[in-house]
Write an enzyme that holds these catalytic residues in place. Structure first.
Site, PDB file in Angstrom:
ATOM      1  N   GLU A  45      14.405 -27.024  15.905  1.00 17.84           N
ATOM      2  CA  GLU A  45      13.472 -26.387  14.969  1.00 17.84           C
ATOM      3  C   GLU A  45      12.798 -25.210  15.668  1.00 17.84           C
ATOM      4  O   GLU A  45      13.019 -24.951  16.838  1.00 17.84           O
ATOM      5  CB  GLU A  45      12.410 -27.401  14.516  1.00 17.84           C
ATOM      6  N   ASN A 130       3.328 -28.255  11.609  1.00 13.96           N
ATOM      7  CA  ASN A 130       4.766 -28.089  11.457  1.00 13.96           C
ATOM      8  C   ASN A 130       5.248 -26.685  11.772  1.00 13.96           C
ATOM      9  O   ASN A 130       6.145 -26.494  12.565  1.00 13.96           O
ATOM     10  CB  ASN A 130       5.150 -28.480  10.024  1.00 13.96           C
ATOM     11  N   ASN A 181       5.373 -26.643   4.510  1.00 16.42           N
ATOM     12  CA  ASN A 181       6.275 -26.536   5.656  1.00 16.42           C
ATOM     13  C   ASN A 181       6.379 -25.102   6.154  1.00 16.42           C
ATOM     14  O   ASN A 181       5.601 -24.651   6.959  1.00 16.42           O
ATOM     15  CB  ASN A 181       7.652 -27.093   5.270  1.00 16.42           C
ATOM     16  N   ASP A 232      12.366 -25.195   4.011  1.00 17.62           N
ATOM     17  CA  ASP A 232      11.869 -25.383   5.377  1.00 17.62           C
ATOM     18  C   ASP A 232      11.464 -24.033   5.952  1.00 17.62           C
ATOM     19  O   ASP A 232      10.606 -23.367   5.411  1.00 17.62           O
ATOM     20  CB  ASP A 232      12.956 -26.076   6.202  1.00 17.62           C
TER      21      ASP A 232
END
Length: 300
Positions: A45, A130, A181, A232
């Site tokens: 990520e 996040n 997100n 995302d």
């Protein structure tokens, strides 16, 4: 007056047709297909291109940040432990910032240790920071869903979007997402895009000079969270196009919400970052590998 010849009329008609076709064809921002540049991870990520010419990215369950340098198929450990970091960005002075599933936003010191700069709101533990983005004046914006916090540890009964002010205070900006997100500014910083992984909705907020956001309006919906992931990571390019991951791969929108292109992947993709020479490469994280896509446009 001499009449037009049939051949001249045919030439003029063809020229008009070609002009009309060129005006209606959408510009393709991509210049090639995705290629794997490094692989063998658990769940990557938060890619971030460092100005020194390398890519940083998080491997959340491994509790590490990796460093990949172009030309090398292997990546090296840059920071461990990382606080189960996800999003990575930097202050205007280059200081690295991490959104950590361990419940905080931290900065990385010169000695590669982490110092928390936000860990609670109104005296209660943050859920699971996040992703984050930094305005050019240093204001830090981050999302705080519940992906990485247990029921026993969770103290807030909502998932919020926050700003870290210049004095270090943490301010709640929006609390109506289920799982906020991805977060990204437009290139002129007049808009802030934020998505909801649960519903797939992307909202566009107007950004005021004082850093507040207002007038959220639906921009797009990529589909609800599914086996192949969901809404995302997001980035924008210098022309204002929005790039977002979704349950069906990478989706590119123009500023008027029209889909320009879809790039399918046969597995989940998680986040995006501009990189390479002149920021003309798009890096895409997936659970086990990092992809690079050559681009016809430029990031910022």
């Amino acid at each position: 007056m001499k009449p037009f010849s049939p051949s001249l009329l045919l030439f003029c008609s063809a020229l008009i047709l070609l002009t009309l076709l060129s005006c209606t064809q959408e510009f393709d921002p991509t210049a090639g297909e995705p290629e794997v540049v490094t692989e063998g991870f658990q769940f990557t990520e938060g890619p971030y291109w460092h100005s020194d010419g390398y890519l940083l990215f998080s491997d959340i369950p491994a509790n590490r940040i990796y460093k990949w340098t172009p030309g090398n198929p292997e990546s090296e450990v840059f920071l461990e432990p990382s606080g189960n970091s996800n999003g990575i960005d930097a202050r205007p002075d280059g200081t690295l910032l991490l959104a950590q599933h361990a419940g905080m936003v931290s900065e990385v010191t010169d000695s590669l240790t982490t110092t928390p700069i936000a860990s609670e709101y109104n005296g209660m533990r943050l859920n699971s920071p996040n992703d984050l983005t930094v305005r050019s004046d240093g204001l830090i914006y981050f999302t705080d869903p519940t992906f990485g916090v247990s029921d026993e540890e969770q103290e807030l009964d909502f998932a919020g979007v926050y700003r870290i002010n210049s004095d270090g205070s943490v301010e709640l900006l929006y609390d109506r997402f289920r799982l906020p997100n991805g977060i990204a500014f437009s290139p002129d910083e007049s808009y802030l895009y934020i998505n909801d992984s649960d519903t797939g909705q992307i909202l566009r907020f107007e950004v005021l000079d004082n850093g507040n956001i207002e007038n959220p309006e639906p921009f797009a919906n990529v589909g609800a969270l599914a086996e192949m992931g969901g809404s995302d990571g997001m980035v924008t390019d210098t022309d204002g196009r929005l790039y977002t991951t979704g349950p069906n791969g990478l989706i590119i929108y123009d500023r008027d919400r029209n889909v320009i292109k879809r790039i399918p992947f046969d597995h989940q993709i998680t986040n995006l970052a501009w990189g390479g020479d002149e920021l003309r490469e798009l890096y895409v994280t997936s659970p086990s590998a990092i992809y690079r896509i050559p681009m016809n446009t430029q990031g910022w």
